[in-house]
Design a protein around this motif. Structure first.
Motif, PDB file in Angstrom:
ATOM      1  N   PHE A  55      44.369   3.674  20.414  1.00 20.39           N
ATOM      2  CA  PHE A  55      43.674   3.474  19.142  1.00 20.39           C
ATOM      3  C   PHE A  55      44.510   2.589  18.247  1.00 20.39           C
ATOM      4  O   PHE A  55      45.648   2.909  17.925  1.00 20.39           O
ATOM      5  CB  PHE A  55      43.432   4.822  18.462  1.00 20.39           C
ATOM      6  CG  PHE A  55      42.969   4.723  17.034  1.00 20.39           C
ATOM      7  CD1 PHE A  55      41.825   4.027  16.696  1.00 20.39           C
ATOM      8  CD2 PHE A  55      43.699   5.348  16.019  1.00 20.39           C
ATOM      9  CE1 PHE A  55      41.401   3.941  15.384  1.00 20.39           C
ATOM     10  CE2 PHE A  55      43.281   5.269  14.699  1.00 20.39           C
ATOM     11  CZ  PHE A  55      42.127   4.561  14.382  1.00 20.39           C
ATOM     12  N   ASP A  99      39.041   0.905   8.655  1.00 13.11           N
ATOM     13  CA  ASP A  99      38.675   2.217   9.196  1.00 13.11           C
ATOM     14  C   ASP A  99      38.859   3.313   8.154  1.00 13.11           C
ATOM     15  O   ASP A  99      38.318   4.408   8.298  1.00 13.11           O
ATOM     16  CB  ASP A  99      39.542   2.564  10.422  1.00 13.11           C
ATOM     17  CG  ASP A  99      39.283   1.623  11.590  1.00 13.11           C
ATOM     18  OD1 ASP A  99      38.133   1.164  11.722  1.00 13.11           O
ATOM     19  OD2 ASP A  99      40.231   1.350  12.346  1.00 13.11           O
ATOM     20  N   PRO A 128      44.563   1.348  14.594  1.00 16.66           N
ATOM     21  CA  PRO A 128      43.903   1.543  13.305  1.00 16.66           C
ATOM     22  C   PRO A 128      43.900   0.271  12.474  1.00 16.66           C
ATOM     23  O   PRO A 128      44.806  -0.556  12.564  1.00 16.66           O
ATOM     24  CB  PRO A 128      44.753   2.627  12.639  1.00 16.66           C
ATOM     25  CG  PRO A 128      46.104   2.439  13.222  1.00 16.66           C
ATOM     26  CD  PRO A 128      45.877   1.995  14.636  1.00 16.66           C
ATOM     27  N   ARG A 170      42.203   8.622  16.299  1.00 21.31           N
ATOM     28  CA  ARG A 170      41.299   8.564  15.159  1.00 21.31           C
ATOM     29  C   ARG A 170      40.964   9.980  14.678  1.00 21.31           C
ATOM     30  O   ARG A 170      40.686  10.870  15.471  1.00 21.31           O
ATOM     31  CB  ARG A 170      40.008   7.846  15.549  1.00 21.31           C
ATOM     32  CG  ARG A 170      39.087   7.534  14.381  1.00 21.31           C
ATOM     33  CD  ARG A 170      37.755   6.997  14.892  1.00 21.31           C
ATOM     34  NE  ARG A 170      37.934   5.807  15.705  1.00 21.31           N
ATOM     35  CZ  ARG A 170      38.006   4.564  15.211  1.00 21.31           C
ATOM     36  NH1 ARG A 170      37.905   4.370  13.910  1.00 21.31           N
ATOM     37  NH2 ARG A 170      38.173   3.535  16.028  1.00 21.31           N
ATOM     38  N   SER A 186      47.539  10.940  13.445  1.00 18.09           N
ATOM     39  CA  SER A 186      46.345  10.155  13.150  1.00 18.09           C
ATOM     40  C   SER A 186      46.740   8.707  12.885  1.00 18.09           C
ATOM     41  O   SER A 186      47.911   8.381  12.664  1.00 18.09           O
ATOM     42  CB  SER A 186      45.616  10.737  11.945  1.00 18.09           C
ATOM     43  OG  SER A 186      46.459  10.740  10.806  1.00 18.09           O
ATOM     44  N   GLY A 187      45.743   7.815  12.877  1.00 18.82           N
ATOM     45  CA  GLY A 187      46.019   6.397  12.691  1.00 18.82           C
ATOM     46  C   GLY A 187      46.702   6.083  11.377  1.00 18.82           C
ATOM     47  O   GLY A 187      47.454   5.090  11.283  1.00 18.82           O
TER      48      GLY A 187
END
Length: 373
Positions: free
Chosen positions: A280, A286, A282, A161, A95-96
């Motif tokens: 993506f 976010d 980040p 994300r 994930s970010g």
């Protein structure tokens, strides 16, 4: 001891029947020997202190037949079986938030280095699979002993994300099910579709077992599978099936999950390489602003330890925490010490059959030796 085909134990009745026939033949020969006054014939009938030796061949043959009957019933015993050569599914969070630089140079780079060391340190018998997850979970590499394929996939991971911890556990179960017929694939569940805080709290957690985050899982009712899942994440579940729901499915299949919570409680700025960003990029906003912030009371840049400990309790695994690269490397290096054995039903049919063959050959050997002496 239990038997896979207990009805075949009925074949053991032939052993006492054959023994009875043998004893009847001995008595019949003895009566015939007494009928004649031939000293040599009396000696042949077994007079003397060493007469028991002539019964050894038939005793060995009958013993072999008994063992063969036992083997045909497929005897099994519960035993602790080494799992150092079992399959390990590594579920890696991409994930970010893995771009956070509280672990230098960032969490993802540190995790990649630690996992690389883990993969290179396993023996050639160990198969390793790689599941990566962010907004969804996918099997990047099916369980394999090809280290080059694993390391190439590890180096190519990119961030995305969202964080789907529950989906990663289910995808790992499916990867195990594809190679172990004793492990059914995961069941579909109704998944929440929107990102949001505290999804792990929507499902009631099983009652904690005595002994912390390790030990026998509260929901672990199935035979323990030799395959394990090592789940490495730095945050909290944000969408999809909850970790608690996924853990219940793993426990029902005997699959142990060993979660590793990675990162500090004070994440800083995001900084990934161009290759790690993928599609993506980040930003702190976010995740609720500088320092990660919270959404509904949950900071998605900080490990959700209660949820991960619950996963470990439910599945019979153990939870580990690592706040830096050195700590993560040590956790992965020490992991096999915690999963070296598993209770399984061991089939003894082949072993008993081999012993029966050896006893039968011994009986034939003794008989031939007596006939030529």
């Amino acid at each position: 001891m239990s038997f896979g085909v207990p009805l075949l134990l009925a074949t053991l009745v032939f052993v006492p029947v054959l023994l009875g026939i043998y004893v009847w033949q001995l008595r019949r020969r003895r009566r015939q020997a007494v009928r004649y006054s031939n000293v040599a014939l009396l000696r042949a009938a077994g007079a003397g202190s060493a007469s028991w030796r002539r019964h050894v061949p038939i005793a060995l043959v009958l013993g072999a037949l008994a063992l063969l009957g036992l083997a045909s019933a497929r005897p099994t015993v519960r035993a602790s079986v080494p799992t150092s050569s079992a399959t390990v599914i590594l579920a890696l969070d991409v994930s970010g938030s893995m771009c956070a630089t509280d672990v230098a140079p960032n969490r993802l780079s540190a995790a990649q280095a630690a996992v690389r060391s883990f993969v290179e340190g396993r023996d050639d018998e160990t198969r390793i699979g790689l599941v990566v997850f962010s907004g969804f979970a996918q099997l990047a590499v099916a369980p394999t002993a090809d280290r080059d394929e694993l390391l190439a996939a590890l180096d190519a991971v990119t961030t995305g994300r969202g964080t789907t911890i529950g989906a990663a556990i289910l995808r790992s179960i499916d990867a195990i099910a594809e190679l172990d017929p004793n492990v059914p694939p995961s069941d579909p569940v109704d998944e929440p579709s929107t990102d949001g805080p505290g999804l792990g709290d929507l499902a009631p957690a099983p009652s904690p077992s005595v002994g912390g985050s390790g030990g026998a899982g509260a929901g672990a009712t199935a035979d323990v599978a030799p395959e394990i899942v090592v789940l490495l994440t730095d945050g909290a579940n944000t969408r999809g099936v909850t970790p608690a729901q996924a853990a219940e499915q793993a426990a029902a299949r005997g699959v142990r999950v060993y979660p590793i919570g990675f990162g500090t409680t004070n994440p800083t700025q995001m900084a990934c390489t161009r290759e790690q960003y993928g599609g993506f990029t980040p930003r702190m906003r976010d995740f609720g602003g500088a320092g990660g912030g919270t959404i509904g009371g949950r900071n998605f840049l900080v490990v959700d330890e209660p949820a991960l400990k619950n996963v470990a309790r439910t599945t019979g695994g153990e939870y580990f925490a690592a706040t830096d690269a050195e700590g993560l490397t040590k956790v992965l290096a020490d992991l096999p010490k915690h999963v070296t054995v598993a209770e399984q039903d061991v089939d003894l049919s082949a072993t008993v059959g081999i012993v029966a063959a050896a006893v039968l050959l011994a009986g034939l050997g003794v008989a031939l030796r007596r006939s030529t002496s």
